[in-house]
Design a protein around this motif. Sequence first.
Motif, mmCIF file in Angstrom:
data_model
loop_
_atom_site.group_PDB
_atom_site.id
_atom_site.type_symbol
_atom_site.label_atom_id
_atom_site.label_comp_id
_atom_site.label_asym_id
_atom_site.label_seq_id
_atom_site.Cartn_x
_atom_site.Cartn_y
_atom_site.Cartn_z
ATOM 1 N N PRO A 12 0.884 -1.360 -0.344
ATOM 2 C CA PRO A 12 0.008 -0.071 0.026
ATOM 3 C C PRO A 12 1.051 1.137 -0.001
ATOM 4 O O PRO A 12 1.966 1.457 0.475
ATOM 5 C CB PRO A 12 -0.830 0.129 1.175
ATOM 6 N N SER A 13 0.228 2.271 -0.812
ATOM 7 C CA SER A 13 1.044 3.759 -0.524
ATOM 8 C C SER A 13 1.045 4.065 0.893
ATOM 9 O O SER A 13 0.202 3.751 1.757
ATOM 10 C CB SER A 13 0.248 4.490 -1.413
ATOM 11 N N ALA A 14 1.969 4.979 0.964
ATOM 12 C CA ALA A 14 2.237 5.463 2.433
ATOM 13 C C ALA A 14 1.391 6.106 3.007
ATOM 14 O O ALA A 14 0.351 6.714 2.805
ATOM 15 C CB ALA A 14 3.419 6.468 2.090
ATOM 16 N N GLY A 15 1.074 5.466 4.337
ATOM 17 C CA GLY A 15 0.355 6.043 5.321
ATOM 18 C C GLY A 15 -1.404 5.944 5.034
ATOM 19 O O GLY A 15 -1.714 5.892 3.929
ATOM 20 N N PRO A 16 -2.029 5.549 6.103
ATOM 21 C CA PRO A 16 -3.503 5.347 5.816
ATOM 22 C C PRO A 16 -3.828 6.922 5.771
ATOM 23 O O PRO A 16 -3.551 7.886 6.239
ATOM 24 C CB PRO A 16 -3.877 4.963 7.553
ATOM 25 N N THR A 86 -10.298 5.409 -5.287
ATOM 26 C CA THR A 86 -9.018 5.347 -5.807
ATOM 27 C C THR A 86 -8.359 3.936 -5.141
ATOM 28 O O THR A 86 -8.968 3.410 -4.070
ATOM 29 C CB THR A 86 -8.051 6.526 -5.371
ATOM 30 N N SER A 87 -7.067 3.830 -5.511
ATOM 31 C CA SER A 87 -6.477 2.442 -4.822
ATOM 32 C C SER A 87 -5.202 2.876 -3.912
ATOM 33 O O SER A 87 -4.842 3.920 -4.083
ATOM 34 C CB SER A 87 -5.838 1.673 -6.185
ATOM 35 N N ARG A 88 -4.802 2.127 -2.996
ATOM 36 C CA ARG A 88 -3.921 2.079 -2.120
ATOM 37 C C ARG A 88 -2.737 1.252 -2.434
ATOM 38 O O ARG A 88 -1.674 1.081 -1.651
ATOM 39 C CB ARG A 88 -4.267 2.114 -0.600
ATOM 40 N N PHE A 89 -2.661 0.485 -3.676
ATOM 41 C CA PHE A 89 -1.890 -0.432 -3.978
ATOM 42 C C PHE A 89 -1.053 -0.110 -5.236
ATOM 43 O O PHE A 89 -1.654 0.272 -6.036
ATOM 44 C CB PHE A 89 -2.389 -1.818 -4.082
#
Length: 335
Positions: A12-16, A86-89
């Motif tokens: 996952p991209s940085a941070g929630p 959007t995606s977090r991956f």
Amino acid sequence: MLNSYASPVLNPSAGPFPGNVKVGELLYANVVESVGEGVEKFKEGDIVVPVFLGSCEECWDCESESSNICTKFAFKVEVGMPRDGTSRFRDGKGETLHHFLFVSSFAEYTVVDVAHLVKIDCGIAVDKACLLSCGVSTGVGAAWKVAEVHKGSSVAIFGLGTIGLAVAEGARLRGASKIIGVDLNTEKFTVGKQFGVTYFLNPKDCQDKPVYEVIKEMTNGGVDYSFECIGLASLMNDAFLSSRPGGGKTVILGVEMHGAPLSINSMEILRGKSVMGSLFGGMKPKSDIPLLAQRYLDKELNLDNFITHKVSFEDINKAFDLLQQGKSLRCVIWM
């Protein structure tokens, strides 16, 4: 963000982001690694279960006792996060990878919206908690909350996979006296006994009679409750015809695999029968999953026998093979 133990491909991209929780996956139960801005009900270290069915806990449906379909986070199949799509991956090349049902459960780390997370703080082991995110909850809930199976009643279940057997477990706990399992796999009868199935029917053994006629003969006119747990319109109709006039309920749990419509005789409806459907067995994830977990700890709900195999993440293809071969109910994948 949820913290886990496998799959180095998915990162996952940085941070929630606001409203998200970063989680590390352990089976399908997880440990909260960090929380985003505005998250109040979750904290680092919480044991949680991600679920595909969202709940804002504020809309009319969430506050209603008669609905579990959140208005704000309505169920749909999309590729991104529920709030912004959007995606977090990203993969190793930086290209976008998509979320699956807002959960992305085969990732070492995943980001889940708080609407799709349930906190489990009763002490249940994670390899049991993961069963409550789908499947078992759906079947038990269908018997309890959708059909409202009553003591001494008769039940027919079409399809004895995990959901069908969970229906049997729910009906058993509600005191049903006759639970008929219908399946082409004769090995399921031995398994079914563990969950309360009392009679087994293989449609191939019914000679020239349709299976619903056999069920009607067994129950003096039809069962009180019938459940379709496979996803074929023809079997949905068989389940409906198996129910008794004057109040028989048919609950549809299977997703029709060919997109075929369900066609039933309107005169049967006028005779007092009904057809019902549900997502997640009518269960409200935030409130009902913890109750099921406690029922297990109180030695009322049978979860152990649903786990037929355990494999490491490297053997995930074996888990799918077992499922397709009809040899597995739930295969726990250790991440």
